[in-house]
Enzyme design. Structure first.
Site, short mmCIF file in Angstrom:
data_model
loop_
_atom_site.label_atom_id
_atom_site.label_comp_id
_atom_site.label_asym_id
_atom_site.label_seq_id
_atom_site.Cartn_x
_atom_site.Cartn_y
_atom_site.Cartn_z
N ASN A 121 -39.32 -20.39 2.75
CA ASN A 121 -40.48 -21.02 3.41
C ASN A 121 -40.32 -20.99 4.93
OD1 ASN A 121 -42.59 -22.23 1.52
ND2 ASN A 121 -40.67 -22.77 0.51
N ARG A 173 -25.19 -42.68 6.81
CA ARG A 173 -26.44 -41.90 6.82
C ARG A 173 -27.25 -42.12 8.10
NH1 ARG A 173 -30.97 -42.20 2.13
NH2 ARG A 173 -31.44 -44.20 3.07
N MET A 192 -32.70 -30.81 1.33
CA MET A 192 -32.34 -31.46 0.07
C MET A 192 -31.62 -32.80 0.24
SD MET A 192 -33.78 -29.43 -1.95
CE MET A 192 -33.22 -29.87 -3.59
N LEU A 208 -34.23 -38.82 3.13
CA LEU A 208 -34.22 -39.37 4.48
C LEU A 208 -34.56 -40.86 4.42
CD1 LEU A 208 -36.02 -36.36 6.12
CD2 LEU A 208 -33.67 -37.08 6.61
N ASN A 220 -43.70 -32.09 4.21
CA ASN A 220 -42.76 -31.54 3.23
C ASN A 220 -43.52 -30.63 2.27
OD1 ASN A 220 -40.31 -31.36 1.65
ND2 ASN A 220 -41.24 -32.78 0.19
N HIS A 244 -43.40 -29.28 -1.70
CA HIS A 244 -42.78 -29.64 -2.98
C HIS A 244 -43.38 -28.74 -4.07
CE1 HIS A 244 -40.81 -32.16 -5.93
NE2 HIS A 244 -41.92 -32.16 -6.63
N GLU A 298 -46.29 -20.91 -2.16
CA GLU A 298 -45.75 -21.79 -1.11
C GLU A 298 -45.76 -21.06 0.24
OE1 GLU A 298 -42.07 -23.87 -1.84
OE2 GLU A 298 -42.38 -23.81 -3.99
C1 GRF Z 1 -39.13 -24.71 -2.41
O1 GRF Z 1 -39.48 -24.53 -3.74
C2 GRF Z 1 -39.72 -25.99 -1.86
O2 GRF Z 1 -40.94 -26.31 -2.44
C3 GRF Z 1 -38.69 -27.01 -2.26
O3 GRF Z 1 -37.45 -26.36 -2.09
C4 GRF Z 1 -37.64 -24.95 -2.22
C5 GRF Z 1 -37.11 -24.34 -0.96
O4 GRF Z 1 -37.08 -22.96 -1.03
N1 GRF Z 1 -38.82 -28.23 -1.49
P1 GRF Z 1 -36.73 -22.11 0.27
O5 GRF Z 1 -35.40 -22.64 0.81
O6 GRF Z 1 -37.83 -22.27 1.25
O7 GRF Z 1 -36.58 -20.70 -0.22
#
Ligand code: GRF
Length: 217
Positions: A16, A67, A92, A95, A109, A111, A176
């Site tokens: 992404n 944190r 990942m 927060l 974000n 998802h 995405e």
């Molecule tokens: C994607 O599927 C996004 O929706 C999720 O984590 C994945 C990240 O993929 N939050 P990348 O690192 O962008 O390839």
């Protein structure tokens, strides 16, 4: 018009991020990436950023006992680069409410599900297990509760009869990659406004790409 200054936060492969890098390479795209932050030193996305000549910073959460101190370091890096919009792209780590509050309505974000369904991990496998006919992906403003917040844009993705988790992950990512640059463009052009728990999109916005379902639909 000046471009919206982005900070992209990643933990992994960064496909992404790559979609945003490619979009920002277009002269007329209204945003630019000022910094890429990973909480993992081995994230492939850091190489993508460096290959594109971008500032790539690793802030390894394992180096912090607390944190809040980790999040302060992230916050300071973002503000040092005068970031106006934070884009979580496969970041990942959860927060904390303080950090999220500091970036309220300035952090989004992506998802891989049609929120509010399938929050959390393993979204594709769970959707297949349930036999739903549509999977999807969502871009939303971030709120302290995980995978929650005003929805900016969603894509519904039909699930084929012979769909596997692998094929659904791959298919979802292709959507995405189209949706993230489109959503950032919407925000950069001032066409998406948060109102309560919803996002109001200016009425003259056309659907960005075929197959996308915008908040207008
Ligand atoms: C994607 O599927 C996004 O929706 C999720 O984590 C994945 C990240 O993929 N939050 P990348 O690192 O962008 O390839």
């Amino acid at each position: 018009m000046s471009k919206l200054r982005l900070g992209v936060m990643i933990s992994g492969s960064g496909t992404n991020l790559q979609a945003l890098i490619d979009a920002c390479a277009q002269a007329d795209y209204p945003a630019k990436i000022e910094v890429v932050i990973s909480n993992r030193p081995d994230a492939k996305g850091l190489d993508r950023a460096r290959n594109a000549g971008l500032k790539a910073v690793c802030i390894d959460h394992k180096g912090y006992d607390d944190r809040a101190v980790f999040e302060d370091a992230v916050h300071n890096c973002l503000t040092d680069h005068k970031v106006q919009l934070v884009c979580l792209a496969g970041f990942m780590r959860l927060l904390g409410a303080d950090f999220v509050g500091r970036w309220k309505d300035r952090m989004i974000n992506i998802h891989p599900s049609l929120l509010p369904s399938y929050k959390g991990l393993h979204t594709h496998a769970r959707a297949l297990e349930d036999g739903v006919k549509f999977a999807g992906c969502t871009i939303h403003y971030v709120r302290p509760e995980m995978d929650n917040g005003p929805i900016i844009m969603q894509t519904a993705i039909p699930i084929a009869a012979d769909e596997t988790e692998e094929s659904l992950i791959a298919k979802t990512l292709t959507y995405e990659h189209r949706m993230y640059p489109a959503a950032v463009k919407l925000i950069a052009e001032g066409k998406a406004r948060v109102s309560g728990n919803k996002v109001i999109v200016k009425e003259d916005v056309a659907l960005p790409t075929e197959g996308l379902i915008s908040p207008l639909a």
